[in-house]
Motif scaffolding. Structure first.
Motif, PDB file in Angstrom:
ATOM      1  N   GLY A   1       0.818  -1.219   0.000  1.00  0.00           N
ATOM      2  CA  GLY A   1       0.000   0.000   0.000  1.00  0.00           C
ATOM      3  C   GLY A   1       0.848   1.263   0.000  1.00  0.00           C
ATOM      4  O   GLY A   1       0.331   2.366   0.162  1.00  0.00           O
ATOM      5  N   GLU A   2       2.146   1.137  -0.178  1.00  0.00           N
ATOM      6  CA  GLU A   2       2.995   2.333  -0.255  1.00  0.00           C
ATOM      7  C   GLU A   2       4.300   2.030  -0.997  1.00  0.00           C
ATOM      8  O   GLU A   2       4.763   0.883  -1.018  1.00  0.00           O
ATOM      9  CB  GLU A   2       3.322   2.881   1.135  1.00  0.00           C
TER      10      GLU A   2
ATOM     11  N   ALA B   1      -4.637   5.697  -4.881  1.00  0.00           N
ATOM     12  CA  ALA B   1      -3.398   6.109  -4.200  1.00  0.00           C
ATOM     13  C   ALA B   1      -3.215   7.619  -4.294  1.00  0.00           C
ATOM     14  O   ALA B   1      -3.695   8.262  -5.218  1.00  0.00           O
ATOM     15  CB  ALA B   1      -2.210   5.396  -4.834  1.00  0.00           C
TER      16      ALA B   1
ATOM     17  N   THR C   1      -4.591   3.924   1.440  1.00  0.00           N
ATOM     18  CA  THR C   1      -5.104   3.186   2.592  1.00  0.00           C
ATOM     19  C   THR C   1      -5.767   1.903   2.090  1.00  0.00           C
ATOM     20  O   THR C   1      -5.692   0.854   2.719  1.00  0.00           O
ATOM     21  CB  THR C   1      -6.116   4.037   3.392  1.00  0.00           C
ATOM     22  N   GLU C   2      -6.397   2.010   0.939  1.00  0.00           N
ATOM     23  CA  GLU C   2      -6.969   0.812   0.323  1.00  0.00           C
ATOM     24  C   GLU C   2      -6.934   0.990  -1.190  1.00  0.00           C
ATOM     25  O   GLU C   2      -7.293   2.048  -1.696  1.00  0.00           O
ATOM     26  CB  GLU C   2      -8.418   0.647   0.786  1.00  0.00           C
ATOM     27  N   LEU C   3      -6.479  -0.051  -1.900  1.00  0.00           N
ATOM     28  CA  LEU C   3      -6.507   0.018  -3.371  1.00  0.00           C
ATOM     29  C   LEU C   3      -7.838  -0.549  -3.839  1.00  0.00           C
ATOM     30  O   LEU C   3      -8.240  -1.644  -3.419  1.00  0.00           O
ATOM     31  CB  LEU C   3      -5.373  -0.825  -3.956  1.00  0.00           C
TER      32      LEU C   3
END
Ligand code: EPU
Length: 416
Positions: free
Chosen positions: A106-107, A135, A149-151
């Motif tokens: 997520g990053e 993102a 935080t969520e894809l």
């Protein structure tokens, strides 16, 4: 710095076996970090870009083992590491770590990529894709910071047909929630290769090889074993070198379908081409017809082959026009060919090539495929002398065992 020395004029003869594709390998290696267990890649090419990627994965705490043409990647202890500088700047394809790390953690923080800078190569479509998946993306002091935080799956229309953006979005979307559709996707064989690996790792991707790709995100991906497709650009370069030296070469371990555009153009020039199941035999002729070549996205004539093709066009009787519709100014090699006696005029995104003999000279490879153009050009020189090519480090990025392969086929080529 090392140089390549070539005493030209020897027709190439024999067999060359093509290794796995560079542009697949540099996407498959980062794709492997989306898995939680071991991925084995077979038919791995022995290239400096692959060596740099090995170090990048190790920086991320993956365990990487290399045995001959095999890479074993164990990403089970992978950590999210910020990479604003260092190895990421040494190759273009480090941008695939953006999609892969975004999917896995997520990053991602990745320095803007380096590699062959034959012209500005933006990554706006990659970023547009990551943003569509939810993102936040910012450029901070030359490094791209990506966080989600969520894809979530999304519909993404690419404004330009981009190999890198298509693959990068596939990587991140494989681990997103829901369905992602990429419209106006690129269709290159390397994209199919990456999707094949991702599907073997548990992803649900359909439509690769068409302009619409559908990716259904999954929660977990696992290890697998995958064999990398043959390198169609290396294969095309050897086909061109065989024709340019009026040789007789069997280019083995290829997928002839991937080489249709180049085979068709060589035939049009008068080169003799024999297609087999997994090989192509190229037999040169004393004289060639001039032709017009347009570099396009796949299945068109590959931009990566237009540079060595330009060297072959100098061997035809008359005027050829070579136009690149993918990159507008991928012609940095032209002044170097001019040093060797070539008569080439640049007009916009075209090179107008008058046939005529080339002569030995000291020249410099300014990028990978420029290097391939100079090698082909030097091999054609029949009037004696030695061509010295500097910038060998570019050539080593994409041509596996070049000196060994060409020497085995009768070329006089060595490193100094
Ligand atoms: N483009 C944009 N925005 C983007 C992405 C691309 O405007 O966000 C433009 C580029 O400037 C270019 C065109 O779209 O005009 C196509 O670029 P693409 O994204 O397809 O290129 P890439 O993915 O960066 C790969 C290969 C290149 C090859 C091109 C085109 C890798 C690592 N690189 O680059 O290979 O030339 O596709 O087929 O796969 C080489 O092997 O020598 C090489 C440069």
């Amino acid at each position: 710095m090392e140089k390549l020395l070539i005493a030209g004029g020897k027709p190439l003869s024999g067999t060359v076996t093509i290794s796995g594709a560079k542009n697949s390998a540099v996407a498959l290696i980062p794709a492997a970090i989306l898995a939680e267990s071991t991925v084995i890649l077979d038919n791995l090419p022995d290239l400096s870009d692959v060596a740099i990627y090995t170090e990048l994965l190790e920086e991320l705490n993956a365990t990487v083992e290399r045995k001959d043409d095999q890479m074993i990647i164990d990403p089970s202890a992978l950590r999210s590491v910020h990479m604003p500088n260092g190895n990421v700047k040494k190759l273009r394809a480090s941008y695939y770590l953006m999609g892969a790390l975004l999917g896995r953690f997520g990053e991602a923080v990745i320095g803007l990529p380096g590699g062959c800078n034959f012209e500005p190569r933006p990554i706006d479509q990659h970023i547009k894709g990551f943003e569509a998946l939810g993102a936040r993306v910012s450029n901070e002091a030359g490094a791209i910071h990506i966080r989600a935080t969520e894809l979530r799956g999304a519909k993404i229309y690419l404004d330009v047909v981009s190999v890198g953006a298509t693959i990068n979005i596939m990587l991140a979307a494989s681990r997103a929630k829901g369905v992602t559709i990429i419209e106006n996707a690129a269709k290159e064989p390397e994209i199919i290769d990456v999707a094949t690996l991702l599907n073997s790792m548990g992803a649900k991707i359909i439509g690769v090889g068409t302009e619409t790709i559908r990716i259904e995100g999954v929660n977990e991906m696992h290890g697998c074993r995958h064999s990398i497709i043959p390198d169609r650009i290396q294969a095309g370069t050897y086909m061109i070198a065989a024709a340019a030296t009026r040789g007789d070469v069997l280019v083995d371990n290829v997928i002839p379908k991937h080489l249709e555009a180049i085979s068709a153009k060589l035939l049009e020039m008068g080169v003799h081409i024999e297609e087999q199941d997994e090989a192509i035999r190229v037999i040169g002729r004393p004289e060639y017809e001039p032709v017009d070549v347009r570099a396009l996205v796949y299945p068109g004539f590959a931009t990566d082959i237009q540079s060595p093709m330009c060297s072959l066009l100098t061997q035809s009787r008359g005027t050829s026009i070579l136009t690149d519709y993918v990159y507008s100014s991928r012609f940095k090699y032209v002044p170097e060919l001019t040093r060797m006696g070539a008569n080439i005029k640049l007009e916009g995104r075209s090179a107008i090539v008058e046939g005529g003999p080339l002569y030995a000279a000291d020249v410099r490879a300014t990028d990978l495929r420029a290097g391939a153009a100079l090698v082909v050009a030097a091999l054609t020189v029949t009037s004696g002398g030695i061509t010295e090519i500097s910038g060998v480090e570019y050539i080593d990025r994409g041509y596996d065992r070049l000196v060994e392969n060409l020497s085995r086929m009768g070329a006089e080529i060595w490193r100094k």
